[in-house]
Scaffold this active site. Structure first.
Site, PDB file in Angstrom:
ATOM      1  N   SER A 183       6.318  -1.954   7.960  1.00 24.69           N
ATOM      2  CA  SER A 183       7.037  -3.129   7.465  1.00 24.69           C
ATOM      3  C   SER A 183       8.490  -3.160   7.934  1.00 24.69           C
ATOM      4  O   SER A 183       9.081  -2.117   8.245  1.00 24.69           O
ATOM      5  CB  SER A 183       7.003  -3.148   5.936  1.00 24.69           C
TER       6      SER A 183
HETATM    7  N1  SAM Z   1       3.996   0.664   4.025  1.00 25.62           N
HETATM    8  C1  SAM Z   1       3.497   0.879   5.350  1.00 25.62           C
HETATM    9  C2  SAM Z   1       4.512   1.504   6.263  1.00 25.62           C
HETATM   10  O1  SAM Z   1       5.651   1.730   5.832  1.00 25.62           O
HETATM   11  O2  SAM Z   1       4.141   1.799   7.391  1.00 25.62           O
HETATM   12  C3  SAM Z   1       2.970  -0.377   5.943  1.00 25.62           C
HETATM   13  C4  SAM Z   1       1.590  -0.615   5.533  1.00 25.62           C
HETATM   14  S1  SAM Z   1       0.687  -1.795   6.449  1.00 25.62           S
HETATM   15  C5  SAM Z   1       1.656  -3.258   6.358  1.00 25.62           C
HETATM   16  C6  SAM Z   1      -0.628  -2.079   5.291  1.00 25.62           C
HETATM   17  C7  SAM Z   1      -1.617  -0.957   5.190  1.00 25.62           C
HETATM   18  O3  SAM Z   1      -2.509  -1.212   4.106  1.00 25.62           O
HETATM   19  C8  SAM Z   1      -2.502  -0.790   6.421  1.00 25.62           C
HETATM   20  O4  SAM Z   1      -2.334   0.474   6.962  1.00 25.62           O
HETATM   21  C9  SAM Z   1      -3.920  -1.027   5.893  1.00 25.62           C
HETATM   22  O5  SAM Z   1      -4.892  -0.231   6.528  1.00 25.62           O
HETATM   23  C10 SAM Z   1      -3.750  -0.653   4.428  1.00 25.62           C
HETATM   24  N2  SAM Z   1      -4.757  -1.200   3.497  1.00 25.62           N
HETATM   25  C11 SAM Z   1      -5.287  -2.432   3.427  1.00 25.62           C
HETATM   26  N3  SAM Z   1      -6.155  -2.511   2.399  1.00 25.62           N
HETATM   27  C12 SAM Z   1      -6.179  -1.294   1.790  1.00 25.62           C
HETATM   28  C13 SAM Z   1      -6.866  -0.749   0.659  1.00 25.62           C
HETATM   29  N4  SAM Z   1      -7.714  -1.459  -0.066  1.00 25.62           N
HETATM   30  N5  SAM Z   1      -6.623   0.545   0.328  1.00 25.62           N
HETATM   31  C14 SAM Z   1      -5.765   1.306   1.046  1.00 25.62           C
HETATM   32  N6  SAM Z   1      -5.082   0.837   2.125  1.00 25.62           N
HETATM   33  C15 SAM Z   1      -5.279  -0.451   2.494  1.00 25.62           C
END
Ligand code: SAM
EC number: 2.1.1.77
Length: 215
Positions: free
Chosen positions: A61
């Site tokens: 993000s």
């Molecule tokens: N906070 C992170 C960073 O600093 O890099 C960014 C995260 S990215 C925008 C969103 C993440 O949520 C992805 O890696 C995706 O695989 C994960 N995701 C989506 N649905 C999910 C779920 N139900 N449980 C766990 N992770 C999930």
């Protein structure tokens, strides 16, 4: 540009100048080396004012969004925090610096494994990481609930009750809510009588939260 200088400039121009005022959040953003959480070839772009690809069609993000979501959690240092969407592990590292314990869940194994290595390299051993890659895995971490703070770093169609159920009394949940193109940050606080008080923050654009009560 020297990466430490770039980090200070990022905090000054993207975080403080836009109104983030929680001193602890500012200190954490100054301390955590964001460039180790991006792919090596992108290290020079790590302090730019934007999200960046981290592989597997996912993103780290925008620094301002990380700071804002963290500030909305109002962490004092004693909390048990749940993060859904470990991604690169950068937001996790900020949380681990500001809270007592962090439980973080990621559904894409290679991202989770890389994040674990980055967190270990910073000796952030107060992070418990779970890989939720099986079909139909429930969102959250019910066995460890309740949590004082929950942050979801992926966009949901509405606030998942499975997560508000895992929130402690007095706890805060921050989550992007909207359609798959555009969302708004929602902050939900569980009051002492168990009711939920919701407020809306800025518009944002996150990858989808996958699963039941997600997409
Ligand atoms: N906070 C992170 C960073 O600093 O890099 C960014 C995260 S990215 C925008 C969103 C993440 O949520 C992805 O890696 C995706 O695989 C994960 N995701 C989506 N649905 C999910 C779920 N139900 N449980 C766990 N992770 C999930």
């Amino acid at each position: 540009m020297n990466l430490e200088f770039a980090r200070k400039k990022m905090v000054q121009e993207q975080i403080v100048a836009r109104g983030i005022s929680d001193r602890r959040v500012i200190e954490a953003m100054l301390k955590i080396p964001r460039h180790i959480f991006v792919q090596e070839a992108m290290a020079a772009q790590a302090y730019m004012d934007s999200p960046l690809p981290i592989g597997e069609k996912q993103t780290i993000s925008q620094p301002y969004m990380v700071a804002l979501m963290t500030e909305l959690l109002a962490l004092k240092g004693t909390e048990k925090v749940l993060e859904i969407g470990t991604g690169s592990g950068y937001q996790t590292a900020i949380l681990a610096t500001l809270a007592d314990r962090v439980y973080t869940a990621e559904r894409i194994r290679p991202l989770a494994l890389r994040a674990r290595k980055c967190l270990d390299s910073l000796a952030l051993f107060n992070v418990m990481l779970r890989i939720n890659d099986s079909e139909g895995s429930p969102i959250g971490w019910e066995e460890e609930a309740p949590f004082d703070a929950i942050i979801v770093t992926a966009g949901a169609p509405s606030v998942p009750t499975v997560l508000t159920d895992q929130l402690a009394v007095g706890g805060r949940l921050v989550i992007p809510v909207g359609d798959q193109g555009e969302q708004r940050l929602a902050r939900i606080e569980k009051k002492t009588d168990g009711t939920l008080e919701a407020s809306a923050s800025v518009g944002c654009r996150f990858v989808p939260l996958i699963g039941k009560q997600g997409w």
